[in-house]
Design an enzyme around this catalytic site. Structure first.
Site, PDB file in Angstrom:
ATOM      1  N   PRO A 264       6.437  15.555  15.774  1.00 21.58           N
ATOM      2  CA  PRO A 264       5.540  15.281  14.535  1.00 21.58           C
ATOM      3  C   PRO A 264       6.373  14.971  13.324  1.00 21.58           C
ATOM      4  O   PRO A 264       7.169  15.465  12.957  1.00 21.58           O
ATOM      5  CB  PRO A 264       4.977  16.790  14.721  1.00 21.58           C
ATOM      6  CG  PRO A 264       6.007  17.539  15.148  1.00 21.58           C
ATOM      7  CD  PRO A 264       6.633  17.051  16.121  1.00 21.58           C
ATOM      8  N   ARG A 302       0.826   3.266   1.049  1.00 21.70           N
ATOM      9  CA  ARG A 302      -0.245   3.645   2.090  1.00 21.70           C
ATOM     10  C   ARG A 302      -1.711   3.130   1.770  1.00 21.70           C
ATOM     11  O   ARG A 302      -2.553   2.549   2.804  1.00 21.70           O
ATOM     12  CB  ARG A 302      -0.152   5.047   2.685  1.00 21.70           C
ATOM     13  CG  ARG A 302       1.073   5.599   3.202  1.00 21.70           C
ATOM     14  CD  ARG A 302       0.896   6.881   3.559  1.00 21.70           C
ATOM     15  NE  ARG A 302      -0.144   7.368   4.121  1.00 21.70           N
ATOM     16  CZ  ARG A 302      -0.798   7.251   5.277  1.00 21.70           C
ATOM     17  NH1 ARG A 302      -0.332   6.574   6.012  1.00 21.70           N
ATOM     18  NH2 ARG A 302      -2.158   7.714   5.261  1.00 21.70           N
ATOM     19  N   TYR A 306      -2.093   0.393   4.823  1.00 23.16           N
ATOM     20  CA  TYR A 306      -3.111   0.820   5.892  1.00 23.16           C
ATOM     21  C   TYR A 306      -4.481   1.186   5.425  1.00 23.16           C
ATOM     22  O   TYR A 306      -5.408   1.574   6.472  1.00 23.16           O
ATOM     23  CB  TYR A 306      -2.534   2.359   6.464  1.00 23.16           C
ATOM     24  CG  TYR A 306      -1.109   2.248   6.829  1.00 23.16           C
ATOM     25  CD1 TYR A 306      -0.637   1.627   7.975  1.00 23.16           C
ATOM     26  CD2 TYR A 306      -0.085   2.937   5.887  1.00 23.16           C
ATOM     27  CE1 TYR A 306       0.920   1.795   8.416  1.00 23.16           C
ATOM     28  CE2 TYR A 306       1.048   3.216   6.529  1.00 23.16           C
ATOM     29  CZ  TYR A 306       1.657   2.490   7.630  1.00 23.16           C
ATOM     30  OH  TYR A 306       3.090   2.536   8.053  1.00 23.16           O
ATOM     31  N   CYS A 332       2.582  -6.450 -10.067  1.00 25.66           N
ATOM     32  CA  CYS A 332       2.152  -7.904 -10.108  1.00 25.66           C
ATOM     33  C   CYS A 332       1.559  -8.326  -8.714  1.00 25.66           C
ATOM     34  O   CYS A 332       2.065  -9.151  -8.246  1.00 25.66           O
ATOM     35  CB  CYS A 332       3.043  -8.781 -10.822  1.00 25.66           C
ATOM     36  SG  CYS A 332       3.468  -8.559 -12.249  1.00 25.66           S
TER      37      CYS A 332
HETATM   38  C1  LIG Z   1       6.872   7.410  13.629  1.00 31.28           C
HETATM   39  C2  LIG Z   1       7.245   8.144  14.927  1.00 31.28           C
HETATM   40  C3  LIG Z   1       6.908   9.471  14.997  1.00 31.28           C
HETATM   41  C4  LIG Z   1       6.102  10.368  14.007  1.00 31.28           C
HETATM   42  O1  LIG Z   1       4.780   9.744  13.825  1.00 31.28           O
HETATM   43  P1  LIG Z   1       3.609  10.809  12.991  1.00 31.28           P
HETATM   44  O2  LIG Z   1       2.356   9.907  13.054  1.00 31.28           O
HETATM   45  O3  LIG Z   1       4.210  10.801  11.664  1.00 31.28           O
HETATM   46  O4  LIG Z   1       3.679  12.024  13.709  1.00 31.28           O
HETATM   47  C5  LIG Z   1       7.246  10.132  16.209  1.00 31.28           C
HETATM   48  N1  LIG Z   1       7.912   9.705  17.356  1.00 31.28           N
HETATM   49  C6  LIG Z   1       8.532   8.191  16.990  1.00 31.28           C
HETATM   50  C7  LIG Z   1       9.072   7.873  18.154  1.00 31.28           C
HETATM   51  C8  LIG Z   1       8.096   7.541  15.879  1.00 31.28           C
HETATM   52  O5  LIG Z   1       8.327   6.312  15.613  1.00 31.28           O
END
Ligand SMILES: *Cc1c(COP(=O)(O)O)cnc(C)c1O
Length: 401
Positions: A264, A302, A306, A332
């Site tokens: 996580p 973000r 996104y 800019c």
């Molecule tokens: C980015 C990533 C995560 C974490 O993703 P979250 O959305 O921040 O929980 C976990 N494992 C791998 C391999 C990632 O690239």
């Protein structure tokens, strides 16, 4: 009720350290970690914080202190983790499209490695045979999160070894004696639906039959946290129950014990972070009111990258009359943070706070428009500590010859 920093704490930090500034709340990270470990009590599980969400070494140290492991997406993140005091056995490196030399270096550091291509698996097997266990990152063809930009497990994704190629993995294993200990998937970010993880488990249990030395199923990260008011995150407690059931059933059925790992990122740090900006300019265009702040997509991308929604608070005038604003940056480019957002009346000089800014905020910041990257502050036991100073003009020049 979750912990939050108070308006007074945020205002005083903005006054003391200037803006724009990222503020993190240590105990809030711990609160998330405890929620996670509680939800998975009774399951043989390990958690590796995905460091790329926020790599400040003070945050990494705190994560280590609360007992969490760490997952890295580059060799430099692994070096930072070692610097922050993690034991190699508590560091995982999940690679994607990286040079074999970096995987060799990871092996040299003695950390866990997930490899994501047949090419690198083959090189690793030829060089190290059965002497060093690895994980394979698989691409399960599961579409997660609904957003192609943050989904990594779908059929056109660059991430991982496609499931269809499992025969090739088995060939490499046979030819080189490769020691495959872990099967890994990470299907994307912001996965709300527990069923997506359940599907991943189902797929990996199936594949597991081919790997007699398997010890670990790594389900990656991607737990969703709520961004909009009233929105819900991943039901971690439900997921914990589901995982426990599935793994217990697998053990009964196949008389084989597997450990489950998670990575996580956002879940641990997102809600612990605040991004404070100051309103430079108020401007009108027809009936649109713009609030122009002292930052932009260079510091917090973000919303533009996104389409992410982040709550905004006017901490300088919390009881002001609500009005509609477009909150925009000073870069800019069209860097709109929020459109038609109802906020208490904004005056020039007011401080606006973006919440849920702990993950992929500072980490994605750049020097675009030759602006300094922001400072970072960590609140622990109610006390603020500057953990990264704001950049200076010398920093802009430092690598230019
Ligand atoms: C980015 C990533 C995560 C974490 O993703 P979250 O959305 O921040 O929980 C976990 N494992 C791998 C391999 C990632 O690239």
């Amino acid at each position: 009720m979750t912990m939050q920093l108070t308006r007074e704490q945020l205002l005083s930090a903005a006054g003391e350290y200037g803006t724009p500034v990222y503020i993190y709340h240590a105990e809030r990270i711990n609160e998330q970690y405890l929620r996670l470990t509680n939800a998975f009590k009774g399951t043989d599980s390990r958690f590796f914080y995905a460091a790329k969400a926020l790599t400040n070494i003070h945050v990494l140290r705190y994560i280590r202190e609360i007992g969490c492991n760490v997952d890295c997406s580059s060799i430099n993140e692994a070096r930072l983790a070692l610097y922050a005091g993690f034991e190699p056995s508590n560091i995982l490196y999940t690679s994607n499209n990286i040079a074999f030399e970096e995987i060799e270096e990871a092996k040299h550091l003695g950390i866990h490695i997930n490899i994501d291509s047949i090419s690198n698996l083959e090189k690793f097997g030829k060089k190290f045979g059965h002497t060093y266990p690895v994980g394979i990152r698989l691409r399960p063809n599961i579409m997660a999160g609904g957003n192609l930009k943050i989904s990594t497990g779908h059929a056109a994704s660059k991430f991982g070894v496609p499931l269809e190629d499992i025969e090739q993995v088995l060939r490499v294993q046979k030819e080189t004696g490769l020691f495959i200990r872990t099967l890994h998937i990470h299907t994307g970010s912001e996965i709300k639906d527990v069923e997506v993880f359940a599907k991943g488990i189902e797929v990996l249990f199936e594949v597991a039959q081919h790997f007699p030395e398997l010890e670990v199923i790594d389900l990656g990260g991607g737990f969703k946290v709520p961004y909009m008011p009233g929105e819900e995150g991943t039901d971690i407690e439900k997921l914990g129950k589901k995982v426990k059931e599935e793994f217990e059933e697998y053990e009964r059925k196949y008389n084989r014990h597997l450990q489950v790992w998670f990575e996580p990122g956002k879940f641990l740090v997102s809600e612990a972070g605040y991004f404070i900006t100051k309103v430079n300019v108020l401007k009108k265009a027809g009936n649109i009111s713009f609030a122009g702040v002292d930052t932009g997509l260079n510091h917090f991308i973000r919303p533009m990258f996104y389409g992410a929604y982040h709550e905004i608070e006017n901490i300088s005038n919390p009881s002001g009359e609500p009005k509609l604003y477009n909150v925009v940056g000073n870069i800019c480019e069209t860097d709109t943070f929020a459109e038609n957002r109802s906020l208490p009346e904004i005056r020039e000089g007011d401080f606006l706070v973006f919440s849920n800014a702990g993950a992929y905020g500072f980490e994605m910041a750049s020097n675009y428009n030759s602006r300094y990257r922001p400072a970072e502050v960590l609140f622990k036991n109610g006390l603020p500590q500057l953990i990264r100073r704001r950049e200076t003009f010398e920093d802009l020049l430092s690598n230019q010859i």
